[in-house]
Design a protein around this motif. Sequence first.
Motif, PDB file in Angstrom:
ATOM      1  N   PRO A 167       0.783  -1.234   0.000  1.00  0.00           N
ATOM      2  CA  PRO A 167       0.000   0.000   0.000  1.00  0.00           C
ATOM      3  C   PRO A 167       0.816   1.287   0.000  1.00  0.00           C
ATOM      4  CG  PRO A 167       0.005  -1.005   2.182  1.00  0.00           C
ATOM      5  CD  PRO A 167       0.642  -1.997   1.249  1.00  0.00           C
ATOM      6  N   LEU A 168       2.126   1.205   0.253  1.00  0.00           N
ATOM      7  CA  LEU A 168       2.927   2.421   0.292  1.00  0.00           C
ATOM      8  C   LEU A 168       3.431   2.863  -1.067  1.00  0.00           C
ATOM      9  CD1 LEU A 168       5.767   0.877  -0.048  1.00  0.00           C
ATOM     10  CD2 LEU A 168       5.782   0.816   2.426  1.00  0.00           C
ATOM     11  N   ARG A 169       3.191   2.078  -2.098  1.00  0.00           N
ATOM     12  CA  ARG A 169       3.659   2.437  -3.438  1.00  0.00           C
ATOM     13  C   ARG A 169       3.071   3.790  -3.854  1.00  0.00           C
ATOM     14  NH1 ARG A 169       6.105  -0.911  -6.890  1.00  0.00           N
ATOM     15  NH2 ARG A 169       5.306  -2.739  -5.770  1.00  0.00           N
ATOM     16  N   ARG A 170       3.946   4.670  -4.337  1.00  0.00           N
ATOM     17  CA  ARG A 170       3.596   6.015  -4.783  1.00  0.00           C
ATOM     18  C   ARG A 170       3.149   6.940  -3.649  1.00  0.00           C
ATOM     19  NH1 ARG A 170       1.650   2.626  -8.670  1.00  0.00           N
ATOM     20  NH2 ARG A 170      -0.462   2.647  -7.794  1.00  0.00           N
ATOM     21  N   ARG A 171       3.341   6.521  -2.405  1.00  0.00           N
ATOM     22  CA  ARG A 171       2.902   7.337  -1.280  1.00  0.00           C
ATOM     23  C   ARG A 171       4.053   7.856  -0.417  1.00  0.00           C
ATOM     24  NH1 ARG A 171      -1.870   4.426   1.918  1.00  0.00           N
ATOM     25  NH2 ARG A 171      -2.021   6.534   2.782  1.00  0.00           N
ATOM     26  N   VAL A 172       5.261   7.317  -0.598  1.00  0.00           N
ATOM     27  CA  VAL A 172       6.375   7.713   0.263  1.00  0.00           C
ATOM     28  C   VAL A 172       7.621   7.986  -0.560  1.00  0.00           C
ATOM     29  CG1 VAL A 172       5.495   6.412   2.237  1.00  0.00           C
ATOM     30  CG2 VAL A 172       7.099   5.307   0.654  1.00  0.00           C
ATOM     31  N   ASP A 173       8.476   8.838  -0.006  1.00  0.00           N
ATOM     32  CA  ASP A 173       9.771   9.127  -0.621  1.00  0.00           C
ATOM     33  C   ASP A 173      10.828   8.114  -0.217  1.00  0.00           C
ATOM     34  OD1 ASP A 173       8.590  11.452  -1.514  1.00  0.00           O
ATOM     35  OD2 ASP A 173       9.353  12.655   0.150  1.00  0.00           O
ATOM     36  N   ALA A 174      10.633   7.506   0.948  1.00  0.00           N
ATOM     37  CA  ALA A 174      11.622   6.567   1.493  1.00  0.00           C
ATOM     38  C   ALA A 174      10.902   5.676   2.497  1.00  0.00           C
ATOM     39  CB  ALA A 174      12.774   7.317   2.157  1.00  0.00           C
ATOM     40  N   LEU A 175      11.617   4.656   2.948  1.00  0.00           N
ATOM     41  CA  LEU A 175      11.000   3.653   3.818  1.00  0.00           C
ATOM     42  C   LEU A 175      11.963   3.253   4.922  1.00  0.00           C
ATOM     43  CD1 LEU A 175       8.555   1.708   4.224  1.00  0.00           C
ATOM     44  CD2 LEU A 175       9.764   0.081   2.747  1.00  0.00           C
ATOM     45  N   ILE A 176      11.422   3.095   6.144  1.00  0.00           N
ATOM     46  CA  ILE A 176      12.181   2.567   7.272  1.00  0.00           C
ATOM     47  C   ILE A 176      11.466   1.314   7.765  1.00  0.00           C
ATOM     48  CG2 ILE A 176      12.999   2.995   9.622  1.00  0.00           C
ATOM     49  CD1 ILE A 176      13.083   5.973   8.944  1.00  0.00           C
ATOM     50  N   VAL A 177      12.203   0.225   7.909  1.00  0.00           N
ATOM     51  CA  VAL A 177      11.638  -1.066   8.315  1.00  0.00           C
ATOM     52  C   VAL A 177      12.267  -1.459   9.646  1.00  0.00           C
ATOM     53  CG1 VAL A 177      11.271  -3.475   7.669  1.00  0.00           C
ATOM     54  CG2 VAL A 177      11.357  -1.713   5.892  1.00  0.00           C
ATOM     55  N   LEU A 178      11.431  -1.750  10.648  1.00  0.00           N
ATOM     56  CA  LEU A 178      11.929  -2.017  11.999  1.00  0.00           C
ATOM     57  C   LEU A 178      11.854  -3.498  12.349  1.00  0.00           C
ATOM     58  CD1 LEU A 178      10.299   0.956  13.948  1.00  0.00           C
ATOM     59  CD2 LEU A 178      12.463   0.889  12.688  1.00  0.00           C
ATOM     60  N   ASN A 179      13.015  -4.136  12.457  1.00  0.00           N
ATOM     61  CA  ASN A 179      13.133  -5.505  12.988  1.00  0.00           C
ATOM     62  C   ASN A 179      12.126  -6.479  12.393  1.00  0.00           C
ATOM     63  OD1 ASN A 179      15.337  -5.273  14.631  1.00  0.00           O
ATOM     64  ND2 ASN A 179      14.195  -5.011  16.520  1.00  0.00           N
ATOM     65  N   LEU A 180      11.913  -6.406  11.111  1.00  0.00           N
ATOM     66  CA  LEU A 180      10.887  -7.230  10.483  1.00  0.00           C
ATOM     67  C   LEU A 180      11.547  -8.409   9.762  1.00  0.00           C
ATOM     68  CD1 LEU A 180       7.776  -7.093  10.082  1.00  0.00           C
ATOM     69  CD2 LEU A 180       8.244  -6.117   7.835  1.00  0.00           C
ATOM     70  N   PRO A 181      11.166  -9.648  10.100  1.00  0.00           N
ATOM     71  CA  PRO A 181      11.697 -10.790   9.353  1.00  0.00           C
ATOM     72  C   PRO A 181      11.198 -10.731   7.911  1.00  0.00           C
ATOM     73  CG  PRO A 181      10.616 -11.493  11.391  1.00  0.00           C
ATOM     74  CD  PRO A 181      10.241 -10.068  11.168  1.00  0.00           C
ATOM     75  N   LEU A 182      12.097 -10.828   6.959  1.00  0.00           N
ATOM     76  CA  LEU A 182      11.733 -10.703   5.544  1.00  0.00           C
ATOM     77  C   LEU A 182      12.201 -11.915   4.763  1.00  0.00           C
ATOM     78  CD1 LEU A 182      12.832  -6.985   5.013  1.00  0.00           C
ATOM     79  CD2 LEU A 182      10.476  -7.816   5.204  1.00  0.00           C
ATOM     80  N   SER A 183      11.317 -12.467   3.969  1.00  0.00           N
ATOM     81  CA  SER A 183      11.721 -13.513   3.034  1.00  0.00           C
ATOM     82  C   SER A 183      12.437 -12.862   1.862  1.00  0.00           C
ATOM     83  CB  SER A 183      10.487 -14.268   2.525  1.00  0.00           C
ATOM     84  OG  SER A 183       9.684 -13.413   1.719  1.00  0.00           O
TER      85      SER A 183
END
Length: 359
Positions: free
Chosen positions: A112-128
């Motif tokens: 949902p953040l596509r085209r809505r933010v200039d940058a992104l911060i991800v906090l301690n999230l397990p990612l595949s």
Amino acid sequence: MAASIMDVARRAEVSTATVSRALRGLPNVSAATRERVLRAAEELSYSVSPHASSLASGRTGTVGVVVPFVNRWFYSQVLAGIDSVLRAHDLDLLLYNLGDERVHERFFSRMPLRRRVDALIVLNLPLSGAESEALVSLEVPIAVLGTRVPGCWHVSIDNAESASTAVRHLINLGHRRIGMITAAPGDPRGFTTPIVRQHAYRTVLAQAGIPYDPDLEVPGHLSIDKGASAMAQLLSLPRPPTAVFAESDQMAFGALRTLGRMGLRAPQDVSVIGFDDHETAELLDLTTIAQPVTHQGELLARQILDALSGGSEEPSQVVVPTRLVVRGTTGAAREHPSRYHSTPRPGPEPDQHSRTTAR
């Protein structure tokens, strides 16, 4: 299938952030690197998406922050650090609280953040691997707390060394029967921090020649109440621990509450050490491993500001130091009296401050 920015990064042997800066003509990219990126993009017939280009210019004035548990003390402190830096630079914060596994999956399926933010911060999230690629494909600067994602800015502490310091402190005090109140083992999303700290606990015991006893590991699920239950379980063992390492201060608070309700004291009866240096830790005289939680949020936000302004050519990787804070809940080992096996007596409800921190 059209080439992605990750394909160009692999071909040019640089990060996706460098590809993005090189293709947009931003500063701090060497001539040789820019030429290599342009050649790779041409060979793969890659072109920058219009919406990614507009986002890179800072048109939205918004930075997205993805957090697994917005209601936990640790994340609220990190968010406070992020927000203080962003507000000082007239940037808004758009928060995405993933909460549970179902919301996590929906977030990555919809992005949902596509085209809505200039940058992104991800906090301690397990990612595949697929989730990491989905984030990078947004083609905006990304800073990550804890988990390392190729091509992204990164801030973390050394969890293994920090947990090792806690356990070594107890061993140096003469303790050989050391319990551990763990976070949330077996979480389906695969959070790695509890695993790293558990491994460090077991490794340090082995290095000291202390046999590992699985009964001495009890989950406390990062809450005061569960930490209290975990301590009660440890004290009910035929051979209870003389010291306990809790993976968070809040679980340590619960452990201390159980000791008090059983008529026991720390460190005279059981030594207790926590992790974080929560603002209540000093009030309760809790020995702990201090990490600068709010400062980590500030560092993440500054990395994003640097990225948006076309800072260093490659994303920075920052490991923030922790420190052992020795207070009054740890001391020399003593033998356990038989009264440890008594049933916890009813006690007063936690005071208002304790109830607030539990949220």
